[in-house]
Design a protein around this motif. Structure first.
Motif, PDB file in Angstrom:
ATOM      1  N   MET A 186      -7.957  -1.610  -2.008  1.00 15.61           N
ATOM      2  CA  MET A 186      -7.873  -0.275  -2.648  1.00 15.61           C
ATOM      3  C   MET A 186      -6.379  -0.089  -2.301  1.00 15.61           C
ATOM      4  O   MET A 186      -6.109   1.275  -2.734  1.00 15.61           O
ATOM      5  CB  MET A 186      -8.898   0.598  -1.927  1.00 15.61           C
ATOM      6  N   HIS A 187      -5.562  -0.675  -1.707  1.00 15.63           N
ATOM      7  CA  HIS A 187      -3.964  -0.212  -1.692  1.00 15.63           C
ATOM      8  C   HIS A 187      -2.952  -1.381  -2.125  1.00 15.63           C
ATOM      9  O   HIS A 187      -2.704  -2.286  -1.501  1.00 15.63           O
ATOM     10  CB  HIS A 187      -3.788   0.003  -0.277  1.00 15.63           C
ATOM     11  N   VAL A 188      -2.736  -1.181  -3.409  1.00 14.27           N
ATOM     12  CA  VAL A 188      -1.889  -2.283  -4.179  1.00 14.27           C
ATOM     13  C   VAL A 188      -0.939  -1.365  -4.819  1.00 14.27           C
ATOM     14  O   VAL A 188      -1.186  -0.672  -5.655  1.00 14.27           O
ATOM     15  CB  VAL A 188      -2.799  -3.152  -4.822  1.00 14.27           C
ATOM     16  N   HIS A 189       0.527  -1.969  -4.796  1.00 21.00           N
ATOM     17  CA  HIS A 189       1.421  -1.613  -5.468  1.00 21.00           C
ATOM     18  C   HIS A 189       1.743  -2.672  -6.777  1.00 21.00           C
ATOM     19  O   HIS A 189       2.174  -3.771  -6.475  1.00 21.00           O
ATOM     20  CB  HIS A 189       2.726  -1.267  -4.962  1.00 21.00           C
ATOM     21  N   LEU A 190       1.503  -2.346  -7.871  1.00 23.65           N
ATOM     22  CA  LEU A 190       1.644  -3.220  -9.062  1.00 23.65           C
ATOM     23  C   LEU A 190       3.045  -3.122  -9.781  1.00 23.65           C
ATOM     24  O   LEU A 190       3.197  -3.973 -10.595  1.00 23.65           O
ATOM     25  CB  LEU A 190       0.691  -3.101 -10.087  1.00 23.65           C
ATOM     26  N   CYS A 209      -4.404   0.472  -7.825  1.00 23.61           N
ATOM     27  CA  CYS A 209      -2.878   0.730  -7.942  1.00 23.61           C
ATOM     28  C   CYS A 209      -2.438   1.999  -7.705  1.00 23.61           C
ATOM     29  O   CYS A 209      -2.855   2.788  -8.074  1.00 23.61           O
ATOM     30  CB  CYS A 209      -2.339   0.046  -9.157  1.00 23.61           C
ATOM     31  N   MET A 210      -1.196   1.889  -6.738  1.00 21.98           N
ATOM     32  CA  MET A 210      -0.821   3.507  -6.409  1.00 21.98           C
ATOM     33  C   MET A 210       0.276   3.656  -7.535  1.00 21.98           C
ATOM     34  O   MET A 210       0.836   2.929  -8.469  1.00 21.98           O
ATOM     35  CB  MET A 210       0.177   3.039  -5.116  1.00 21.98           C
ATOM     36  N   PRO A 211       0.406   5.201  -7.638  1.00 19.11           N
ATOM     37  CA  PRO A 211       1.024   5.687  -8.776  1.00 19.11           C
ATOM     38  C   PRO A 211       2.522   5.750  -8.697  1.00 19.11           C
ATOM     39  O   PRO A 211       3.274   6.450  -9.524  1.00 19.11           O
ATOM     40  CB  PRO A 211       0.570   7.101  -8.559  1.00 19.11           C
ATOM     41  N   ASP A 238       0.442  10.667  -3.562  1.00 20.42           N
ATOM     42  CA  ASP A 238       1.748  10.527  -3.739  1.00 20.42           C
ATOM     43  C   ASP A 238       2.453   9.375  -3.013  1.00 20.42           C
ATOM     44  O   ASP A 238       3.524   9.067  -2.731  1.00 20.42           O
ATOM     45  CB  ASP A 238       2.617  11.587  -3.425  1.00 20.42           C
ATOM     46  N   ASP A 239       1.300   8.407  -2.611  1.00 21.46           N
ATOM     47  CA  ASP A 239       1.909   7.072  -1.663  1.00 21.46           C
ATOM     48  C   ASP A 239       3.343   6.729  -2.067  1.00 21.46           C
ATOM     49  O   ASP A 239       3.611   6.474  -3.413  1.00 21.46           O
ATOM     50  CB  ASP A 239       0.999   5.961  -1.747  1.00 21.46           C
ATOM     51  N   GLY A 240       3.887   6.257  -0.965  1.00 21.92           N
ATOM     52  CA  GLY A 240       5.401   5.842  -1.061  1.00 21.92           C
ATOM     53  C   GLY A 240       6.368   7.206  -0.504  1.00 21.92           C
ATOM     54  O   GLY A 240       6.921   7.148   0.239  1.00 21.92           O
ATOM     55  N   LEU A 266      -4.001   6.288   4.542  1.00 23.81           N
ATOM     56  CA  LEU A 266      -3.441   5.002   4.350  1.00 23.81           C
ATOM     57  C   LEU A 266      -2.752   4.223   5.522  1.00 23.81           C
ATOM     58  O   LEU A 266      -2.536   5.116   6.277  1.00 23.81           O
ATOM     59  CB  LEU A 266      -2.389   5.210   3.071  1.00 23.81           C
ATOM     60  N   HIS A 267      -2.865   3.119   5.202  1.00 27.34           N
ATOM     61  CA  HIS A 267      -2.155   2.130   6.413  1.00 27.34           C
ATOM     62  C   HIS A 267      -1.738   3.105   8.017  1.00 27.34           C
ATOM     63  O   HIS A 267      -0.639   3.330   8.319  1.00 27.34           O
ATOM     64  CB  HIS A 267      -0.692   1.652   5.756  1.00 27.34           C
ATOM     65  N   VAL A 268      -2.828   2.979   8.635  1.00 33.63           N
ATOM     66  CA  VAL A 268      -2.910   3.614   9.949  1.00 33.63           C
ATOM     67  C   VAL A 268      -2.295   2.642  10.974  1.00 33.63           C
ATOM     68  O   VAL A 268      -2.299   1.276  10.756  1.00 33.63           O
ATOM     69  CB  VAL A 268      -4.419   3.885  10.396  1.00 33.63           C
TER      70      VAL A 268
HETATM   71 ZN   LIG Z   1       1.346   1.741  -0.373  1.00 36.73          ZN
END
Ligand SMILES: [Zn+2]
Ligand SMILES: [Zn+2]
Length: 429
Positions: free
Chosen positions: A60-64, A92-94, A152-154, A232-234
């Motif tokens: 559930m956490h992928v950057h394409l 996929c992250m936005p 808004d990941d990133g 995300l990513h603890v």
């Molecule tokens: Zn990320």
């Protein structure tokens, strides 16, 4: 309609509490039945002796990177990498260029994923327009376009007021807000975890508090709004503790761990190799132990790769110039098997739960189960095979993998998406 029978495998489906040697039957694109079915005639039989048969894995956490940065990855190459890793669905992250902040942008992702014909892709919409943190994006339009969650990941959401409204708005659509917890004032200029190692190396650090202050704030806002929050990513012991205590109070919060945060530490930066530069940064051995404890007691219910591809020429820059990120679609499963199963931290059903039904619940998607009538996304895992990770063999366009040369155990053997075999390692039989 053709019938596929997967026979003699250890079927593990945590969504139904199933862990037994049995047969799985698929008709066309749908799970048909489990167990002996004397009246059914299979058109194709897959022998899964010695293998694990589970719902298709979900990352559930992928950057394409598509649109905008196709030199790093595309929807086609990223989903091919997913299949090779045993993953049938990715979210996929936005943080693309432009950002996924409109209905049309979400629809574009579905279209490209369908063209590629590999794994399923579920787009995550941006919380704010252009991911600028100023104005809420058109959440309703994004939901209409198929966005399954918001982030808004990133970048973090700096304004608590905007985070509050995002949680309220997303709650109306029963969508989770995925939070990249990182206070920019505390993080600015930092390259690695702030502590003994950063001091010794003379490299600017990022304190654990930069993550924890935002985890604390967002939990308070989830409590205030009744919204659904996913961290995300603890990466720190303090964050695990905050999430654990919030859950005990009944706050709707879930936690995600990424393999690099529980298999590597800030000591790796002694090499000054930018492959170890990631956000949030690799932390200390105590943090690793806290993450493992959080995975074990269920505080961290999701495992995800945070696959963040960067073209080799970008990652080859000096440590302070290189972008942050580690790829992980093709190493998520074997690294988790090696670091969590082989060491006794998790059982197979616990591991599979964190890669199937739990992320499906966070994303509110009807995947991650082998219940008859559901979409036939199935991963057959060879749990015993030992192999050495070689990034030159990856389907991903990028090579920023810190596990080159690692000897690991476990690998996807066969991957079925919508009833179709999409990936198969060469069968010897
Ligand atoms: Zn990320
Ligand atoms: Zn992030």
């Amino acid at each position: 309609m053709s019938i596929l029978r997967i026979t003699n495998g250890r079927v593990i489906d945590p969504s139904q509490g199933i862990d037994q040697l049995t047969d799985l039957w698929i008709r066309a694109d749908t799970i048909l039945a489990l167990g002996a079915q004397p009246h059914l005639q299979a058109d194709r039989v897959l022998d899964a002796t010695g293998k694990i048969v589970c719902p298709g894995l979900i990352d559930m956490h992928v950057h394409l990177r598509e649109p905008g940065r196709q030199e790093d990855e595309t929807i086609a190459t990223g989903t091919a990498a997913a299949l090779a890793g045993g993953i049938t669905s990715v979210a996929c992250m936005p943080n693309t260029e432009p950002a996924l902040d409109s209905q049309a942008a979400a629809e574009f992702v579905y279209l490209q994923a369908e063209r590629a014909g590999n794994a399923n892709v579920f787009p995550v919409g941006a919380i704010t327009k252009g991911r600028e943190g100023k104005e809420l994006a058109e959440i309703g339009g994004l939901v209409e376009g198929g966005a399954v969650a918001f982030t808004d990941d990133g970048s973090p959401i700096v304004s608590a007021e905007i985070m509050r409204r995002a949680l309220e708005y997303c709650r109306m659509f029963d969508r989770a807000v995925l939070s990249h917890c990182d206070d920019p004032d505390l993080t600015r200029g930092g390259i690695m975890h702030e502590g003994f190692e950063s001091m010794r190396l003379g490299v600017r650090g990022i304190p654990a508090a930069a993550e924890q202050v935002v985890v604390y704030r967002d939990i308070a806002l989830a409590e205030l709004t009744g919204g659904r929050l996913h961290i995300l990513h603890v990466s720190t012991a303090g964050s695990v503790d905050l999430i654990r205590r919030a859950k005990q109070r009944g706050v709707r919060v879930s936690g995600e761990a990424c393999p690099h945060h529980f298999t590597l530490t800030d000591k790796c930066l002694r090499s000054f190799d930018s492959v170890y530069k990631v956000t949030p940064p690799l932390r200390t051995e105590e943090d690793v132990q806290a993450l493992l404890a959080g995975l074990k007691d269920g505080t961290l219910e999701v495992l995800a790769s945070a696959h963040a591809p960067h073209a080799p020429e970008k990652k080859m820059r000096e440590l302070d110039q290189a972008p942050s990120g580690i790829i992980g679609l093709e190493t998520l499963l074997p690294v988790c098997v090696t670091a969590l199963i082989e060491t006794g931290h998790l059982t197979w059903p616990q591991l599979i739960e964190k890669l199937t039904v739990n992320p499906a619940r966070v994303l509110n998607i009807d995947r991650g189960t082998l219940r008859p009538g559901s979409m036939a996304d199935v991963t057959i895992v060879d749990p015993a095979v030992e192999w050495t990770i070689d990034p030159s063999e990856f389907r991903s366009k990028s090579r920023n993998c810190p596990y080159a040369g690692w000897k690991v155990r476990g690998r996807a053997d066969t991957v079925i998406v919508g009833g179709k075999v999409k990936f198969e390692t060469s069968r010897t039989s």
